[in-house]
Design a protein around this motif. Structure first.
Motif, PDB file in Angstrom:
ATOM      1  N   VAL A  22      48.465  19.083  17.318  1.00  0.00           N
ATOM      2  CA  VAL A  22      49.193  19.239  16.062  1.00  0.00           C
ATOM      3  C   VAL A  22      50.572  19.822  16.348  1.00  0.00           C
ATOM      4  O   VAL A  22      50.691  20.853  17.029  1.00  0.00           O
ATOM      5  CB  VAL A  22      48.434  20.155  15.079  1.00  0.00           C
ATOM      6  N   ALA A  23      51.608  19.164  15.836  1.00  0.00           N
ATOM      7  CA  ALA A  23      52.961  19.717  15.898  1.00  0.00           C
ATOM      8  C   ALA A  23      53.102  20.714  14.751  1.00  0.00           C
ATOM      9  O   ALA A  23      53.244  20.322  13.586  1.00  0.00           O
ATOM     10  CB  ALA A  23      53.994  18.604  15.794  1.00  0.00           C
ATOM     11  N   ASP A  24      53.034  21.979  15.094  1.00  0.00           N
ATOM     12  CA  ASP A  24      53.104  23.083  14.122  1.00  0.00           C
ATOM     13  C   ASP A  24      54.578  23.411  13.918  1.00  0.00           C
ATOM     14  O   ASP A  24      55.114  24.361  14.495  1.00  0.00           O
ATOM     15  CB  ASP A  24      52.313  24.267  14.676  1.00  0.00           C
ATOM     16  N   SER A  25      55.235  22.628  13.060  1.00  0.00           N
ATOM     17  CA  SER A  25      56.693  22.595  12.997  1.00  0.00           C
ATOM     18  C   SER A  25      57.315  23.950  12.683  1.00  0.00           C
ATOM     19  O   SER A  25      58.240  24.397  13.355  1.00  0.00           O
ATOM     20  CB  SER A  25      57.125  21.565  11.957  1.00  0.00           C
ATOM     21  N   GLY A  26      56.815  24.621  11.651  1.00  0.00           N
ATOM     22  CA  GLY A  26      57.405  25.888  11.252  1.00  0.00           C
ATOM     23  C   GLY A  26      57.216  27.005  12.253  1.00  0.00           C
ATOM     24  O   GLY A  26      57.990  27.974  12.266  1.00  0.00           O
TER      25      GLY A  26
END
Length: 320
Positions: free
Chosen positions: A61-65
């Protein structure tokens, strides 16, 4: 009638029911589990954006924040994580799209750093390419990406209105431009490419490998099969296309030719509900959805049919 025949009837009926509901894409999968929740600690998310599933079923998962990547089992157990805010190798500034190839490498669209970073499945940095610009191999904001059977990487460069194709080592292969501000990209098993667009035309388009449009579909709205803001997409082994419709807080499934199959989800925070779903991934009989506004991942499963069961086998067993 013998007891054997009597006890076989429920088994026969159950088998038929399983075979009926296992037609993936033709009916919604069932809510199975979820994990995450807003936060900065490991296992939590802050506006997650992209998702990818490797050949073992592990979920990235790209945990953007939070400017990191988190890796989980298909049940949501944390395996590892990597990344912090910054511009050095292994650091991120709003990571968005994420993809895995058949060799176990992980690619991350490092949005505001205008580059693609490549890692091993354990998070070890192996390379990067890209800079800000409009030339081939450059990006304005790399947004979403996917890989194909040849481990070529397709990158959506949204503000530059194009999709670029690269080899696994970052060598530029080609690009398709003027794509109406693309949001996401997915590859069919036959090699054709799907692109979701939003802003000028809200629709899904299918292209040949040379960038020639084959077909497009989609109308703006909230009715059955309509789209409001199509974002991430994924294709299953049978070629069905799953689309995260951020504007309608739901997921839709289409046939390879664009025929509407099913949809599920409404606005909310319960299981099976979404707030701004941004991406979707498929592995075997499971569909994973990035429920970004609820800062979580939801998994939905199709019931698995009895392997090898056919009418002939069931009838032969019944006659014994």
């Amino acid at each position: 009638m013998s007891n054997k025949r009597l006890t076989l009837v429920p088994t026969l009926v159950a088998s038929l029911l399983l075979l009926h509901v296992d037609a993936r894409g033709e009916s919604p999968p069932l809510y199975a589990t979820e994990w995450g929740g807003f936060g900065y600690s490991v296992g939590n998310f802050n506006a997650p954006e992209g998702i990818a599933i490797d050949s073992q079923g592990d979920v990235y998962v790209a945990d953007s924040g939070n400017n990191r990547v988190q890796k989980f089992s298909s049940d949501g157990a944390l395996i590892t994580f990597w990344g912090t805010f910054g511009t050095s190798n292994g650091q991120f500034d709003q990571p968005g799209g994420i993809a895995c190839d058949s060799n176990g490498f992980v690619y991350v669209a490092d949005g505001l750093n205008r580059r693609i970073q490549k890692f091993t499945g354990d998070g070890n940095f192996t390379g990067a390419w890209g800079s800000r610009g409009t030339d081939p191999g450059q990006f304005d904001f790399p947004h979403h990406l996917t890989t194909d059977a040849m481990n070529h990487l397709f990158v959506v460069d949204n503000p530059n209105a194009r999709v670029q194709e690269f080899r696994a080592d970052g060598v530029f292969i080609g690009m398709w431009s003027t794509l109406e501000y693309p949001n996401a990209v997915a590859v069919h098993p036959n090699g054709s490419v799907y692109v979701s667009t939003y802003y000028i035309n809200v629709r899904i388009s299918q292209y040949s490998r040379e960038g020639v449009r084959i077909r497009s579909w989609g109308t703006v709205g909230s009715g059955e099969g309509q789209l409001a803001h199509p974002r991430g997409m994924a294709v299953d082994a049978e070629g069905s296309l799953y689309v995260a419709d951020l504007g309608n807080d739901r997921v839709l499934a289409f046939s390879p030719e664009g025929q509407f199959l099913c949809q599920w989800g409404t606005t909310g925070n319960q299981g099976g509900e979404f707030v701004s779903p941004t991406s979707v991934g498929v592995f075997q009989n499971s569909v994973f959805v990035v429920d970004s506004g609820n800062h979580r991942i939801q998994r939905f499963d199709y019931p698995v049919a009895i392997q090898g069961t056919t009418w002939a086998k069931m009838k032969a067993q019944y006659r014994r």
